[in-house]
Motif scaffolding. Structure first.
Motif, short mmCIF file in Angstrom:
data_model
loop_
_atom_site.label_atom_id
_atom_site.label_comp_id
_atom_site.label_asym_id
_atom_site.label_seq_id
_atom_site.Cartn_x
_atom_site.Cartn_y
_atom_site.Cartn_z
N TYR A 95 0.67 -1.22 0.23
CA TYR A 95 0.58 -0.43 -0.47
C TYR A 95 1.12 1.42 -0.02
O TYR A 95 0.60 2.15 -0.91
CB TYR A 95 -0.81 -0.16 1.26
CG TYR A 95 -1.95 0.85 1.15
CD1 TYR A 95 -3.31 1.14 0.08
CD2 TYR A 95 -2.22 2.09 2.46
CE1 TYR A 95 -4.05 1.33 0.01
CE2 TYR A 95 -3.85 2.74 1.60
CZ TYR A 95 -4.05 2.24 0.86
OH TYR A 95 -5.27 3.46 0.98
N ARG A 96 2.43 1.50 0.56
CA ARG A 96 3.15 2.22 0.58
C ARG A 96 3.13 2.82 -0.52
O ARG A 96 3.24 4.09 -0.86
CB ARG A 96 3.83 1.71 1.37
CG ARG A 96 3.73 1.91 3.35
CD ARG A 96 4.89 2.36 3.90
NE ARG A 96 4.47 2.15 5.12
CZ ARG A 96 4.88 1.89 6.42
NH1 ARG A 96 4.84 0.18 5.94
NH2 ARG A 96 4.30 1.89 7.94
N LYS A 97 3.72 1.48 -1.13
CA LYS A 97 4.27 1.46 -2.86
C LYS A 97 2.73 2.39 -4.12
O LYS A 97 3.19 3.30 -4.68
CB LYS A 97 4.65 0.28 -3.58
CG LYS A 97 6.76 -0.07 -2.27
CD LYS A 97 6.79 -2.01 -3.23
CE LYS A 97 7.48 -2.28 -2.44
NZ LYS A 97 8.00 -3.48 -3.24
N GLU A 98 2.06 1.47 -3.46
CA GLU A 98 1.02 1.83 -4.21
C GLU A 98 0.24 4.08 -3.78
O GLU A 98 0.45 4.36 -5.05
CB GLU A 98 -0.27 1.17 -3.97
CG GLU A 98 -1.84 1.48 -5.09
CD GLU A 98 -2.97 0.71 -4.31
OE1 GLU A 98 -4.04 1.35 -4.09
OE2 GLU A 98 -2.62 -0.46 -3.79
N ASN A 99 0.86 4.26 -2.75
CA ASN A 99 0.93 5.61 -2.40
C ASN A 99 2.21 6.18 -2.35
O ASN A 99 2.15 6.60 -1.46
CB ASN A 99 -0.60 6.09 -1.14
CG ASN A 99 -1.68 5.05 -1.80
OD1 ASN A 99 -2.35 5.62 -2.46
ND2 ASN A 99 -2.03 4.38 -1.04
N LYS A 100 2.95 6.11 -3.67
CA LYS A 100 3.61 7.16 -3.20
C LYS A 100 3.94 8.06 -2.62
O LYS A 100 5.10 8.73 -2.05
CB LYS A 100 4.98 6.48 -4.23
CG LYS A 100 5.35 5.06 -4.81
CD LYS A 100 6.19 5.13 -5.96
CE LYS A 100 6.42 4.15 -6.29
NZ LYS A 100 7.11 3.66 -7.62
N GLY A 101 3.03 9.18 -2.94
CA GLY A 101 3.55 10.27 -2.73
C GLY A 101 2.59 11.36 -0.93
O GLY A 101 2.15 11.91 -1.38
N ALA A 102 2.22 10.13 -0.73
CA ALA A 102 0.96 10.18 0.93
C ALA A 102 2.77 10.32 1.72
O ALA A 102 3.99 9.11 1.69
CB ALA A 102 0.72 8.33 0.95
N ARG A 103 2.79 10.94 2.51
CA ARG A 103 3.97 11.39 3.75
C ARG A 103 4.19 10.84 4.55
O ARG A 103 4.92 10.08 5.12
CB ARG A 103 3.87 12.77 3.82
CG ARG A 103 4.20 13.83 3.25
CD ARG A 103 4.20 14.94 3.75
NE ARG A 103 5.14 16.30 3.15
CZ ARG A 103 5.08 17.09 4.03
NH1 ARG A 103 4.79 17.57 4.92
NH2 ARG A 103 5.23 18.10 2.90
N HIS A 104 2.78 9.81 5.01
CA HIS A 104 3.05 8.86 5.75
C HIS A 104 1.45 7.58 5.60
O HIS A 104 0.37 7.90 4.95
CB HIS A 104 1.81 9.94 7.41
CG HIS A 104 2.92 10.77 7.72
ND1 HIS A 104 3.99 10.63 8.45
CD2 HIS A 104 2.67 12.43 7.60
CE1 HIS A 104 4.46 11.92 8.36
NE2 HIS A 104 3.89 12.84 8.11
N THR A 105 1.62 6.20 6.14
CA THR A 105 0.84 5.51 5.85
C THR A 105 0.60 5.26 7.83
O THR A 105 1.36 4.42 8.04
CB THR A 105 1.53 4.41 4.75
OG1 THR A 105 1.10 4.90 3.81
CG2 THR A 105 0.62 3.35 4.33
N VAL A 106 -0.41 5.55 7.92
CA VAL A 106 -0.87 4.66 9.73
C VAL A 106 -1.46 2.89 9.17
O VAL A 106 -2.31 3.34 8.48
CB VAL A 106 -0.93 5.90 10.06
CG1 VAL A 106 -0.77 6.77 10.45
CG2 VAL A 106 -3.15 5.59 9.89
#
Length: 212
Positions: free
Chosen positions: A39-50
């Motif tokens: 999910y982190r790779k999918e949302n590369k533009g995100a600063r945080h993935t909690v």
């Protein structure tokens, strides 16, 4: 055990920040961590993935992470959502794409919770239960006699040759009583060919469906 049937997604916006959420079924901590990495790779533009997840077992595993956000603003609200719904073998994740406006500790906590709720609102939840798959061999005249009773069972297969083979799914807690009831109605002429126990989903309509 109450769990999730399939993946569901949500989205929430607060002061130009976008919170993308996903809830999905997992069977182990290793699988949960792999899904979080994906999910982190999918949302590369995100600063945080909690995230938060709960895995059934002895003991039950509960994990959460704020992923660099202020302590308690991300993982804890998500874990509370899972606990409040009594869910297990479920992972809930939210990726935040910063919109340029600070939300503050309270605002972050509310936004992450709302994003988690958005995903959960789209989810299909089922109970899991132990069930038995049983196959009975019987003569055609007995099959005709049992048809009304069989209509109250979950028949998953019927094979017709020189005799009839009927395969049923029965919840384990009810299996002995139901098999005795069928045998009695058949006047002792049922031959139980095989029995196999497994974990099934119990759907909202009461029918069973095997775990994939």
């Amino acid at each position: 055990m109450r769990t999730l049937r399939e993946t569901a997604n949500g989205r929430y916006e607060e002061k130009k920040s976008v919170f993308l959420s996903r809830v999905l079924p997992v069977r182990s901590e290793e699988e949960a961590r792999a899904k979080i990495a994906d999910y982190r790779k999918e949302n590369k533009g995100a600063r945080h993935t909690v995230f938060a997840y709960i895995i059934d077992g002895t003991p039950v595993i509960e994990r959460m992470s704020d992923d660099g956000e202020p302590q308690g603003t991300g993982g804890l609200p998500l874990l509370s959502l899972l606990q409040g719904r009594e869910l297990k073998n479920v992972c809930l994740m939210v990726s935040r794409i910063f919109g340029g406006i600070l939300l503050g500790v309270g605002g972050l906590s509310r936004a992450y919770k709302k994003a988690g709720e958005e995903a959960l609102a789209q989810a299909l939840f089922w109970q899991t239960t132990c069930a038995v798959e049983v196959t009975a061999r019987l003569a055609y005249d007995i099959h005709a006699k049992l048809r009304p009773l069989l209509s109250t069972c979950q028949v998953v297969d019927e094979a017709f040759s020189d005799e009839v083979r009927v395969t049923l799914w029965i919840e384990q807690t009810k299996a002995a009583e139901r098999m005795e009831e069928l045998q009695s109605a058949a006047m002792g002429r049922l031959i139980w060919e095989k029995q196999h126990s497994a974990v099934f989903y119990r759907r909202s309509d009461g029918l069973l469906e095997p775990l994939e």
